[in-house]
Scaffold this motif. Structure first.
Motif, PDB file in Angstrom:
ATOM      1  N   TRP A 333       0.965  -0.767  -0.085  1.00  0.00           N
ATOM      2  CA  TRP A 333       0.198   0.018  -0.248  1.00  0.00           C
ATOM      3  C   TRP A 333       1.028   1.431  -0.198  1.00  0.00           C
ATOM      4  O   TRP A 333       0.098   2.567  -0.487  1.00  0.00           O
ATOM      5  CB  TRP A 333      -0.780  -0.209   1.476  1.00  0.00           C
ATOM      6  N   VAL A 334       2.199   1.148   0.805  1.00  0.00           N
ATOM      7  CA  VAL A 334       2.694   2.122   1.059  1.00  0.00           C
ATOM      8  C   VAL A 334       3.243   2.609  -0.382  1.00  0.00           C
ATOM      9  O   VAL A 334       3.455   3.124  -1.384  1.00  0.00           O
ATOM     10  CB  VAL A 334       3.573   2.378   1.941  1.00  0.00           C
ATOM     11  N   SER A 335       4.270   1.742  -1.067  1.00  0.00           N
ATOM     12  CA  SER A 335       5.051   1.632  -2.287  1.00  0.00           C
ATOM     13  C   SER A 335       3.934   1.577  -3.297  1.00  0.00           C
ATOM     14  O   SER A 335       4.950   2.084  -4.490  1.00  0.00           O
ATOM     15  CB  SER A 335       5.479   0.126  -2.336  1.00  0.00           C
ATOM     16  N   VAL A 336       2.379   1.665  -3.608  1.00  0.00           N
ATOM     17  CA  VAL A 336       1.838   2.319  -4.518  1.00  0.00           C
ATOM     18  C   VAL A 336       1.094   3.632  -4.361  1.00  0.00           C
ATOM     19  O   VAL A 336       1.113   4.369  -5.313  1.00  0.00           O
ATOM     20  CB  VAL A 336       1.277   0.928  -4.354  1.00  0.00           C
ATOM     21  N   PHE A 337       1.429   3.990  -2.937  1.00  0.00           N
ATOM     22  CA  PHE A 337       0.486   5.218  -2.552  1.00  0.00           C
ATOM     23  C   PHE A 337       1.622   6.610  -3.039  1.00  0.00           C
ATOM     24  O   PHE A 337       1.096   7.210  -3.240  1.00  0.00           O
ATOM     25  CB  PHE A 337      -0.130   5.477  -0.716  1.00  0.00           C
ATOM     26  N   PHE A 338       2.724   6.319  -2.260  1.00  0.00           N
ATOM     27  CA  PHE A 338       3.794   7.532  -2.707  1.00  0.00           C
ATOM     28  C   PHE A 338       3.824   7.556  -4.512  1.00  0.00           C
ATOM     29  O   PHE A 338       4.336   9.146  -4.482  1.00  0.00           O
ATOM     30  CB  PHE A 338       4.896   7.102  -1.782  1.00  0.00           C
ATOM     31  N   PRO A 339       4.793   6.478  -5.002  1.00  0.00           N
ATOM     32  CA  PRO A 339       4.469   6.714  -6.621  1.00  0.00           C
ATOM     33  C   PRO A 339       3.039   7.418  -7.157  1.00  0.00           C
ATOM     34  O   PRO A 339       3.254   8.478  -7.710  1.00  0.00           O
ATOM     35  CB  PRO A 339       4.555   6.296  -6.621  1.00  0.00           C
ATOM     36  N   VAL A 340       1.981   7.282  -6.106  1.00  0.00           N
ATOM     37  CA  VAL A 340       0.330   8.069  -6.964  1.00  0.00           C
ATOM     38  C   VAL A 340       0.206   9.283  -6.615  1.00  0.00           C
ATOM     39  O   VAL A 340      -0.141  10.050  -7.403  1.00  0.00           O
ATOM     40  CB  VAL A 340      -0.513   6.863  -6.171  1.00  0.00           C
ATOM     41  N   LEU A 341       1.260   9.215  -5.953  1.00  0.00           N
ATOM     42  CA  LEU A 341       1.003  10.799  -5.167  1.00  0.00           C
ATOM     43  C   LEU A 341       1.689  12.058  -5.542  1.00  0.00           C
ATOM     44  O   LEU A 341       1.727  13.022  -5.863  1.00  0.00           O
ATOM     45  CB  LEU A 341       0.889  10.839  -3.166  1.00  0.00           C
ATOM     46  N   LEU A 342       3.094  11.599  -6.179  1.00  0.00           N
ATOM     47  CA  LEU A 342       3.452  11.948  -7.126  1.00  0.00           C
ATOM     48  C   LEU A 342       3.063  12.575  -8.087  1.00  0.00           C
ATOM     49  O   LEU A 342       3.640  13.158  -9.191  1.00  0.00           O
ATOM     50  CB  LEU A 342       5.309  11.678  -7.082  1.00  0.00           C
ATOM     51  N   LEU A 343       2.612  10.991  -8.848  1.00  0.00           N
ATOM     52  CA  LEU A 343       2.323  11.270 -10.924  1.00  0.00           C
ATOM     53  C   LEU A 343       1.084  12.022 -10.490  1.00  0.00           C
ATOM     54  O   LEU A 343       0.784  12.597 -11.203  1.00  0.00           O
ATOM     55  CB  LEU A 343       2.300  10.513 -10.434  1.00  0.00           C
ATOM     56  N   ARG A 344       0.082  12.399  -9.301  1.00  0.00           N
ATOM     57  CA  ARG A 344      -1.402  13.317  -9.046  1.00  0.00           C
ATOM     58  C   ARG A 344      -1.210  14.206  -9.755  1.00  0.00           C
ATOM     59  O   ARG A 344      -2.300  14.725 -10.639  1.00  0.00           O
ATOM     60  CB  ARG A 344      -1.799  13.015  -8.168  1.00  0.00           C
ATOM     61  N   PHE A 345      -0.034  15.310  -9.772  1.00  0.00           N
ATOM     62  CA  PHE A 345       0.074  16.075 -10.394  1.00  0.00           C
ATOM     63  C   PHE A 345      -0.126  16.454 -11.991  1.00  0.00           C
ATOM     64  O   PHE A 345       0.014  17.858 -12.446  1.00  0.00           O
ATOM     65  CB  PHE A 345       1.071  17.203  -9.814  1.00  0.00           C
ATOM     66  N   LYS A 346       0.668  15.330 -12.252  1.00  0.00           N
ATOM     67  CA  LYS A 346       0.645  15.441 -13.779  1.00  0.00           C
ATOM     68  C   LYS A 346      -0.611  14.547 -14.538  1.00  0.00           C
ATOM     69  O   LYS A 346      -1.081  14.489 -15.721  1.00  0.00           O
ATOM     70  CB  LYS A 346       2.052  14.132 -14.396  1.00  0.00           C
ATOM     71  N   ILE A 347      -0.583  13.128 -13.571  1.00  0.00           N
ATOM     72  CA  ILE A 347      -1.542  12.121 -14.273  1.00  0.00           C
ATOM     73  C   ILE A 347      -2.958  12.187 -13.888  1.00  0.00           C
ATOM     74  O   ILE A 347      -2.351  11.761 -11.695  1.00  0.00           O
ATOM     75  CB  ILE A 347      -0.682  10.481 -14.290  1.00  0.00           C
ATOM     76  N   LYS A 348      -3.619  12.055 -14.056  1.00  0.00           N
ATOM     77  CA  LYS A 348      -5.687  11.692 -13.684  1.00  0.00           C
ATOM     78  C   LYS A 348      -5.440   9.765 -12.908  1.00  0.00           C
ATOM     79  O   LYS A 348      -5.519   9.114 -13.962  1.00  0.00           O
ATOM     80  CB  LYS A 348      -6.610  11.942 -14.374  1.00  0.00           C
ATOM     81  N   PHE A 349      -6.031   9.470 -12.089  1.00  0.00           N
ATOM     82  CA  PHE A 349      -5.632   8.734 -11.536  1.00  0.00           C
ATOM     83  C   PHE A 349      -6.912   7.655 -11.091  1.00  0.00           C
ATOM     84  O   PHE A 349      -8.253   9.063 -11.050  1.00  0.00           O
ATOM     85  CB  PHE A 349      -4.566   8.083 -10.322  1.00  0.00           C
ATOM     86  N   GLU A 350      -7.556   6.490 -11.692  1.00  0.00           N
ATOM     87  CA  GLU A 350      -8.921   6.132 -11.669  1.00  0.00           C
ATOM     88  C   GLU A 350      -9.025   6.361  -9.958  1.00  0.00           C
ATOM     89  O   GLU A 350      -8.589   6.040  -9.263  1.00  0.00           O
ATOM     90  CB  GLU A 350      -9.607   4.772 -11.540  1.00  0.00           C
ATOM     91  N   LYS A 351     -10.716   6.416  -9.563  1.00  0.00           N
ATOM     92  CA  LYS A 351     -10.870   6.375  -8.609  1.00  0.00           C
ATOM     93  C   LYS A 351     -10.692   5.290  -7.880  1.00  0.00           C
ATOM     94  O   LYS A 351     -10.570   4.412  -8.201  1.00  0.00           O
ATOM     95  CB  LYS A 351     -12.510   6.902  -8.477  1.00  0.00           C
ATOM     96  N   HIS A 352     -10.422   5.186  -6.884  1.00  0.00           N
ATOM     97  CA  HIS A 352      -9.660   3.950  -5.895  1.00  0.00           C
ATOM     98  C   HIS A 352      -8.308   3.774  -6.011  1.00  0.00           C
ATOM     99  O   HIS A 352      -8.299   1.983  -5.924  1.00  0.00           O
ATOM    100  CB  HIS A 352     -11.330   3.422  -5.738  1.00  0.00           C
TER     101      HIS A 352
END
Length: 412
Positions: A333-352
């Motif tokens: 969960w942590v190893s997914v959360f931080f990369p997603v957090l870093l990329l949210r400013f550039k890429i739109k991720f799906e809900k959940h």
């Protein structure tokens, strides 16, 4: 036990379990076969004294198969190539940043967290295992297994963009995970203070980048060869040569064979099929590699179930294994959360996205094979048992529920 006996019994058992699953259980083939294999192994362990001849034969079969050799040096090349053929290069390009972040930064985060928490768990139960060996375990259990992931995602029915992120990550994170594992293995053998970080960088470039470049070379050699002929029998043989010959050459060049197979498979599945093959050849090629994929997956998951017969059980380590399931999920969960957090400013991720990527990060035979490659001095028996428990939980629980979880989350 002779090679003929091993092959015969393995194929017959796989066919019987596949038939029973198809007629009665109706689970995804790989999961159904592994469950039946596990149940058979458990029954043989429990009632082995009453059917000693049958039990002895089963243990002999499991002991005769070098799981690490069979998977890493034979099956992995076919399965990665067959999986990569199915990847749409255009869609993968759109997801390249999440795939890259998850398969590099995610692996490093997970390896560190799992290693630290595993070291703490062993200390809690008064089993002093050096931290470097716990990091080794973190490296071997962190990569999501492409074989388990691709086999199960076919029936999971999760959003296609998320499926591509998970499958793309699982195909590419092998190179990083193996480099980290090999580096830590060297450090464990020579002492952490002897690690040369410049040598580590060279190893990464040679293994990972070299594998990517070599895979591209293989793919384009296949493209030009297949473009010059129109005979589906020869064309299928050429793709077989790419896989078997390419993987062998990669090992001699000391570049990543798994990454080479992924790149060669993506080129074959896109450029080759689109520009070099007739409709007839494309149809035969798809069906051939789909069949190879299904058969080898079925055999692999049978072997995972049979491994239970020869794994040494220790009740304390068993309890640590149960707790390790939770720690590995937390680290994922942590190893997914931080990369997603870093990329949210550039890429739109799906809900959940974080929840689905966490639960969809399955572990499989690759982790078991790497655990078996540890030496006895590195507490192999303990780590093999823990790895086995995590893999079984991952495939049975996460694999069977990922589709339902995704559907439920999408409603909220």
């Amino acid at each position: 036990m002779s090679i003929n006996e091993i092959l015969t019994i393995t194929i017959v058992l796989t066919a019987v379990f596949a038939y029973i699953n198809h007629r009665l259980i109706k689970w995804p083939p790989t999961i159904g076969i592994m469950v039946l294999s596990l149940l058979s192994s458990m029954l043989l362990v429990i009632f082995g004294n009453f059917h000693s001849m049958l039990s002895d034969k089963a243990v002999q079969l499991a002991s005769s198969i070098n799981f690490r050799e069979v998977l890493l040096n034979f099956m992995l090349s076919f399965l990665l190539f067959a999986g990569a053929i199915q990847i749409d290069a255009g869609k993968l390009k759109k997801e390249r940043w999440p795939v890259l972040a998850l398969s590099t930064l995610g692996i490093l985060i997970s390896t560190t967290l799992v290693g630290g928490m595993t070291w703490g768990l062993f200390g809690l139960f008064h089993l002093p295992i050096p931290f470097i060996y716990c990091l080794l375990f973190g490296a071997l259990i962190s990569p999501t297994d492409p074989i388990a992931v691709l086999a199960i995602l076919k029936t999971a029915k999760i959003p296609s963009s998320l499926e591509l992120k998970i499958s793309g990550e699982s195909l590419f994170n092998d190179g990083v995970a193996v480099v980290v594992f090999v580096t830590l293995l060297d450090a464990a053998g020579s002492g952490v203070s002897a690690v040369d970080f410049l040598a580590v960088g060279r190893l990464f470039l040679q293994e990972a980048v070299g594998g990517l470049l070599f895979g591209g070379l293989l793919g384009y050699i296949g493209f030009y060869a297949l473009r010059s002929i129109d005979d589906y029998k020869v064309e299928v043989l050429v793709t077989l040569a790419i896989v078997m010959g390419g993987y062998l050459i990669a090992s001699h060049l000391h570049v990543s064979g798994p990454l080479a197979m992924v790149v060669a498979g993506i080129i074959t599945g896109n450029k080759v099929k689109d520009e070099a093959l007739s409709d007839t050849s494309r149809d035969y090629l798809d069906k051939f590699w789909e069949l190879v994929d299904e058969i080898l997956n079925a055999i692999l998951f049978l072997l995972i179930g049979l491994e239970m017969l020869i794994i040494k059980i220790n009740m304390t380590v068993l309890l640590i294994g149960v707790l390790s399931v939770l720690t590995v999920l937390l680290a994922r969960w942590v190893s997914v959360f931080f990369p997603v957090l870093l990329l949210r400013f550039k890429i739109k991720f799906e809900k959940h996205a974080v929840a689905i990527l966490t639960w969809g990060g399955l572990r499989g035979g690759l982790s078991v094979a790497l655990a078996l490659s540890l030496s006895p001095a590195m507490h192999r028996d303990e780590f093999v048992l823990i790895t086995y428990m995590i893999v079984v939980f991952s495939i049975l629980v996460q694999g069977l529920t990922i589709g339902k979880l995704a559907k439920r989350l999408q409603r909220t």
